[in-house]
Design an enzyme around this catalytic site. Structure first.
Site: not given
Length: 195
Positions: A18-19, A22
């Site tokens: 997820h990170e 980003h």
């Protein structure tokens, strides 16, 4: 114990994915990423500056929840294909699928600094053509979301659901503080620009 350890590692991997997404999208937008910090509610990519365009803000914010949805879809697929696996393993795979979807949905709540709040800020920024004003509105909504969580948590505590109520209230407190702090940081940066 072994299944729990594998489940923890896979959940940790999902949070990292997820990170990382980003960060990948931020770097593709010309924004350097210094580090990724994981903590109890997920993680934060330490980017060196705010996005310069509303479209970049929206793309960077959506990258994480979309990745979580993809991870959830993969785990749901594995769960569907492994119906003959031992019950414990089958249940853990389903838990990983549901947790990733919940993570995506939670992050899409339109309250800054959650990913959904950043998407909202990007949209408002495009309309208002002013990042500080857009941040103020998105952060106010984020604080409102935080207060709703706090009130909901207190309500649950009074109805005997103590652990979950406390946890929800704590998340609300965290969101309210993060929203207020994020706006102060943007306002200060805007004020000091050119000095």
């Amino acid at each position: 114990v072994g299944v729990s350890l594998v489940a923890s590692i896979l959940l940790f991997g999902s949070l990292i994915a997820h990170e990382v997404m980003h960060s990948v999208v931020a770097q593709a937008s010309g924004i350097p990423v210094h580090s990724i910090t994981l903590f109890i509610f997920g993680g934060v990519s330490q980017i060196s500056k705010e996005p310069e365009k509303p479209g970049d803000e929206v793309r960077i914010a959506l990258a994480g929840p979309l990745t979580s949805l993809v991870c959830g879809g993969i785990f749901f697929g594995i769960w569907f294909l492994t119906k003959n696996a031992p019950t414990m393993i089958h249940d853990v795979i389903l838990w990983l699928a549901e947790t990733n979807v919940i993570l995506a949905v939670f992050n899409l709540i339109p309250g800054f600094p959650l990913d959904g709040g950043r998407v909202l800020r990007g949209i408002l920024w495009r309309q208002k053509r002013n990042m500080r004003d857009a941040t103020k509105v998105a952060a106010s909504i984020g604080r409102g979301v935080g207060y709703i969580f706090i009130i909901g948590g207190i309500f649950l505590i009074f109805y005997g659901v103590v652990f979950q109520g406390f946890w929800i209230a704590f998340i609300g407190w965290f969101l309210e503080n993060a929203a207020a702090g994020s706006y102060r940081q943007v306002a200060l940066t805007d004020m000091l620009q050119g000095h």
